[in-house]
Design an enzyme around this catalytic site. Structure first.
Site, PDB file in Angstrom:
ATOM      1  N   ASP A 103       2.807   0.303   7.542  1.00 22.29           N
ATOM      2  CA  ASP A 103       2.993  -0.658   8.839  1.00 22.29           C
ATOM      3  C   ASP A 103       4.106  -0.642   9.443  1.00 22.29           C
ATOM      4  O   ASP A 103       4.534  -1.103  10.630  1.00 22.29           O
ATOM      5  CB  ASP A 103       2.547  -2.076   8.445  1.00 22.29           C
ATOM      6  CG  ASP A 103       1.256  -2.161   7.827  1.00 22.29           C
ATOM      7  OD1 ASP A 103       0.210  -1.328   7.862  1.00 22.29           O
ATOM      8  OD2 ASP A 103       0.453  -3.175   7.791  1.00 22.29           O
TER       9      ASP A 103
ATOM     10  N   TRP B 222     -32.820  11.880  15.941  1.00 21.72           N
ATOM     11  CA  TRP B 222     -31.469  11.961  16.582  1.00 21.72           C
ATOM     12  C   TRP B 222     -30.892  10.622  16.260  1.00 21.72           C
ATOM     13  O   TRP B 222     -31.066   9.602  16.676  1.00 21.72           O
ATOM     14  CB  TRP B 222     -31.729  11.966  18.013  1.00 21.72           C
ATOM     15  CG  TRP B 222     -32.408  13.343  18.663  1.00 21.72           C
ATOM     16  CD1 TRP B 222     -33.692  13.488  18.569  1.00 21.72           C
ATOM     17  CD2 TRP B 222     -31.637  14.575  18.854  1.00 21.72           C
ATOM     18  NE1 TRP B 222     -33.801  14.621  19.208  1.00 21.72           N
ATOM     19  CE2 TRP B 222     -32.650  15.373  19.504  1.00 21.72           C
ATOM     20  CE3 TRP B 222     -30.477  14.869  19.001  1.00 21.72           C
ATOM     21  CZ2 TRP B 222     -32.514  16.601  19.710  1.00 21.72           C
ATOM     22  CZ3 TRP B 222     -30.188  16.227  19.456  1.00 21.72           C
ATOM     23  CH2 TRP B 222     -31.102  17.043  19.868  1.00 21.72           C
TER      24      TRP B 222
ATOM     25  N   SER C 143       0.831  -4.307  -4.303  1.00 25.28           N
ATOM     26  CA  SER C 143      -0.554  -3.554  -4.154  1.00 25.28           C
ATOM     27  C   SER C 143      -1.539  -4.532  -3.950  1.00 25.28           C
ATOM     28  O   SER C 143      -2.660  -4.450  -4.609  1.00 25.28           O
ATOM     29  CB  SER C 143      -0.434  -2.951  -5.367  1.00 25.28           C
ATOM     30  OG  SER C 143      -1.659  -2.008  -5.646  1.00 25.28           O
TER      31      SER C 143
ATOM     32  N   CYS D  78      -6.552  -7.203   3.865  1.00 24.68           N
ATOM     33  CA  CYS D  78      -7.783  -7.215   4.537  1.00 24.68           C
ATOM     34  C   CYS D  78      -8.815  -8.046   3.947  1.00 24.68           C
ATOM     35  O   CYS D  78      -9.762  -8.377   4.482  1.00 24.68           O
ATOM     36  CB  CYS D  78      -8.052  -5.824   4.705  1.00 24.68           C
ATOM     37  SG  CYS D  78      -6.998  -4.657   5.006  1.00 24.68           S
TER      38      CYS D  78
ATOM     39  N   ARG E  92       3.123  10.196 -11.174  1.00 25.26           N
ATOM     40  CA  ARG E  92       2.111  11.138 -11.715  1.00 25.26           C
ATOM     41  C   ARG E  92       2.340  12.616 -11.718  1.00 25.26           C
ATOM     42  O   ARG E  92       2.165  13.267 -12.701  1.00 25.26           O
ATOM     43  CB  ARG E  92       0.800  10.968 -11.028  1.00 25.26           C
ATOM     44  CG  ARG E  92      -0.532  11.443 -11.745  1.00 25.26           C
ATOM     45  CD  ARG E  92      -1.764  10.946 -11.371  1.00 25.26           C
ATOM     46  NE  ARG E  92      -2.076  10.698  -9.837  1.00 25.26           N
ATOM     47  CZ  ARG E  92      -1.975   9.581  -9.271  1.00 25.26           C
ATOM     48  NH1 ARG E  92      -1.983   8.252  -9.772  1.00 25.26           N
ATOM     49  NH2 ARG E  92      -2.151   9.674  -7.901  1.00 25.26           N
TER      50      ARG E  92
ATOM     51  N   GLU F 138      10.673  -5.089  -4.095  1.00 25.69           N
ATOM     52  CA  GLU F 138       9.752  -6.159  -3.307  1.00 25.69           C
ATOM     53  C   GLU F 138      10.214  -7.349  -3.521  1.00 25.69           C
ATOM     54  O   GLU F 138      10.490  -8.008  -4.362  1.00 25.69           O
ATOM     55  CB  GLU F 138       8.253  -5.942  -4.091  1.00 25.69           C
ATOM     56  CG  GLU F 138       7.213  -7.003  -3.747  1.00 25.69           C
ATOM     57  CD  GLU F 138       7.315  -7.031  -2.203  1.00 25.69           C
ATOM     58  OE1 GLU F 138       6.817  -6.013  -1.504  1.00 25.69           O
ATOM     59  OE2 GLU F 138       7.241  -8.147  -1.684  1.00 25.69           O
TER      60      GLU F 138
ATOM     61  N   ALA G 286       0.644  -1.254   0.001  1.00 27.37           N
ATOM     62  CA  ALA G 286       0.018  -0.067   0.012  1.00 27.37           C
ATOM     63  C   ALA G 286       0.784   1.086   0.048  1.00 27.37           C
ATOM     64  O   ALA G 286       0.528   2.202  -0.820  1.00 27.37           O
ATOM     65  CB  ALA G 286      -0.958  -0.086   1.304  1.00 27.37           C
TER      66      ALA G 286
ATOM     67  N   ALA H  53      -4.640  -6.324  -1.078  1.00 29.08           N
ATOM     68  CA  ALA H  53      -5.514  -6.062  -0.066  1.00 29.08           C
ATOM     69  C   ALA H  53      -5.234  -7.297   1.059  1.00 29.08           C
ATOM     70  O   ALA H  53      -6.107  -8.181   0.998  1.00 29.08           O
ATOM     71  CB  ALA H  53      -6.804  -6.016  -0.557  1.00 29.08           C
TER      72      ALA H  53
END
Lengths: 448, 448
Positions: free
Chosen positions: A282, A433, A40, A44, A23, A34, A12, A42
């Site tokens: 991390d 509420w 790249s 999670c 860019r 790497e 990430a 996930a």
């Protein structure tokens, strides 16, 4: 001569930095090393691959190596491990299967991530015992479950990973035992959340063993039992998810300083004690927006945001990496649970606050509208200043409402300011509420 | 002698004020005059009663008259209309079916609400033509639909009420034609929302007639046709929902001043130009948190909050009523649409801003996680200061994420501050960058 921006780590933070730098300045030489093959991705999403809701591990990859190389013109080198940083000479030493070489840099980003903590358990290396922190491990768990059809699983650790894996393995038809040494699961979410989640886990058939330390695993060819203080329990597969630790060895050896959390210390632009060396993700600290102190929150958004900001900074547009509120959300079967800020009383006291908290339960929809769910909201504030310190929510819908609290923390609101936030109401979406406002109203009354 | 707090109007603002005043000071004499029989009811729930999702009109009542009288010790008088306010003598004149009498007050709250605007249409009094702004009207529509089984409905006005009633009548098996004189429905939500909602309404079988002014209705015994500029269309039932106007006659006759929006002018405590007379709810102005100018936003939360604050203020604890961001959310069949702040370019210019906006569409969940929906987010900011001015969202899930934007507006955040908000991420709940953050990121880039 064009400047060279070297990035160590292709997940990430690293890939966000690489993409942003290219860019902003397409002529810049951007090299990412790497050591594995996945970039790249996930992490999670891995439990949902094991669960069977995500078909292919490749689906978890946001941008492929080819896209980085061809479309974004990033010099991405997988299977390439940086083994040394020479800050005097401004170069890194890289090892691949075939060669060792040096690569000079003008700016360096350390984005080495974190690793699953391996506790000193006996039998941790037995076949069928897994940690889960990278894609190869997720693949291995999936293969093992498919190959051996385990009947019983032991999950050690009641944090996000443990709970997500409990759901995943349960969906695969496995009897799941979850072992947590503390009195409650999801410790960073506080007791109010934990109690709701624990009831729900039990309803879903998970055998919860709280205050139950595990000392190891045993088995002949592969794992067969979990070893507890007072006996053993069968387990055909085991997942150890007791937290992560930042990967800081490489940086430390190069004299890059760690902060109080043992992750790499950074300033507001993500710079380390060496002005040409940045750290993000991390492995690095971030500033807690509530305390103003360094914090270590190894989560994806913090990593992405910091990487992106550093990619912008190195190309000449200094951009703060942004603070963290420690916001997190987790799915536990049919529940969503979320937290942000400072919940823990001791931690609030340490940061110089006098915490007051309330917990309220309210419907996510108008009382007469169908299918509303009970949302349990906890808010914590400082007694004297009224400053909001943190909050949690848990329920069958509406857990993302934590974002209201997180936004309030990011802007330093008091509880009475939050109470006056003009949140959206219509019967299918909220009571008049919103539960967050009700909690703020009650907490505000308690502060008077 | 105890002070007397007199309240005119027994819905959200009035009953919130009554309840809060009695809770803060149980000895206070609190009298509420309500000219109808319904108190403390959720007008917003009426479409769901007509739709059939709410069984009884009584279900929409939050607190019953008996509860107010017996449990909260409020002297609630229904069927009692205040016809005059004498500010010199500090008394109101009350008419019931049986008598006319005077009631002295120490503090007075005008909470007379708003009424549905009745446009100068021919045939507005025909049987089968309804506005919808009170419980008796909801009851009458339900009775009419049940009794006559209309095949075709005409809804005039594409605001919340029109769209909610389109859904309700469609669910009753009626062919619905929706007439809007402007180029788009949901004008306060802006074009990006309107286009998504319009496509969805058409998918759901609603016949949309945009830029189509209605001039009236025709029929023998009851409504049979809608009259347009260039013809007539059949309609067995008609609902006119073209907005509401504040009920200010009583206040105006007593010399209470109106503000620029034609609603009752108030200060930050809800006080009118008479320091003993307050106004709150749909009849009163509130301060817009973005512009700092008076605004008229006749919505439930604003009314509840202001009423409650005034109940606290009159008992000796001055409490600001809180501003409004004009936050609103509406369900349109399977879509949620929401808005907050200043969206309209002209209005932004009038308030002294130079608005810049972006619209992005992004998934509500991680790209690989099942059942995500596209959320279309618009954010508007001031070019020079970067101050966030407003936003909208629309999608099949996630419309409550508008609360993040509303909270940011309440605290006066810039777009780049919002971009750094630490919102919650996990694959089942959001992509790493929540769609709100993605929009903030893009808008932030556009402001540079």
């Amino acid at each position: 001569m064009t400047d060279t921006f070297v990035i160590i780590g292709g997940d990430a933070a690293g890939m966000s930095a690489a993409s942003k730098a290219k860019r902003e300045d397409p002529d810049r030489n951007v090299i990412v090393f790497e050591k594995g093959e996945w970039v790249s991705y996930a992490a999670c999403g891995m439990p949902y691959y094991v669960k069977g809701e995500v078909d292919e591990l490749d689906d978890l990859v946001a941008v492929t190596p080819e896209e980085f190389r061809e479309e974004r013109d990033v010099d991405l080198r997988t299977g390439a491990e940086v083994v040394d940083i020479d800050r005097e000479a401004n170069l890194v030493t890289v090892e691949t299967d075939d060669e060792t070489y040096e690569q000079p840099y003008d700016d360096l980003l350390v984005a080495t991530g974190a690793s699953a903590i391996k506790p000193p358990f006996e039998g941790l290396d037995l076949e069928g015992v897994f940690t889960i922190h990278d894609m190869d491990e997720a693949d291995a768990i999936e293969d093992y479950v498919t190959a051996h059809g385990p009947e019983t699983a032991a999950i050690v650790g009641g944090g996000y990973v443990g709970i997500e894996m409990a759901e995943a393995l349960s969906a695969r038809g496995i009897d799941v035992h979850l072992y947590e040494m503390l009195p409650h699961v999801l410790q960073p979410f506080g007791e109010a959340v934990a109690e709701v989640v624990e009831d729900h886990l039990r309803e879903q058939g998970i055998e919860l063993h709280l205050e139950t330390p595990v000392s190891g695993f045993d088995g002949a060819d592969r794992v067969e039992t979990v070893e507890l203080e007072d006996g053993t329990v069968d387990a055909d597969v085991a997942i150890v998810g007791v937290g992560v630790a930042p990967n800081t060895d490489l940086a430390e050896e190069a004299g890059i300083e760690l902060g109080p959390t043992e992750a790499i210390e950074t300033d507001e632009y993500g710079r380390t004690n060496d002005e040409n060396v940045y750290a993000a993700g991390d492995c690095a600290e971030a500033t807690n927006v509530v305390t103003g102190e360094p914090d270590h929150v190894p989560l994806a958004l913090t990593a992405n945001r910091a990487g992106r900001a550093i990619g912008q900074t190195v190309t000449g547009d200094p951009t703060p990496t942004g603070g963290t509120a420690g916001t997190a959300i987790v799915k536990a079967f049919d529940l969503g649970a979320a937290r942000t800020g400072i919940i823990d009383e001791d931690r609030a006291h340490e940061a110089g606050f006098d915490p007051v908290s309330v917990t309220v339960s309210a419907s996510t929809r108008a009382h007469y509208y169908p299918d509303g769910a009970e949302l349990t909201v906890t808010l914590v504030a400082d007694r004297e200043s009224g400053k909001l310190l943190g909050g949690t929510v848990v329920g069958r819908e509406g857990a993302k409402r934590i974002d209201t609290v997180a936004t309030a923390l990011t802007s330093g609101m008091t509880v009475s300011e939050l109470q006056n936030a003009d949140l959206a109401y219509a019967p299918p979406f909220s009571p008049v509420w919103d539960p967050i406002l009700t909690a703020a109203k009650v907490l505000s009354g308690k502060l008077e």
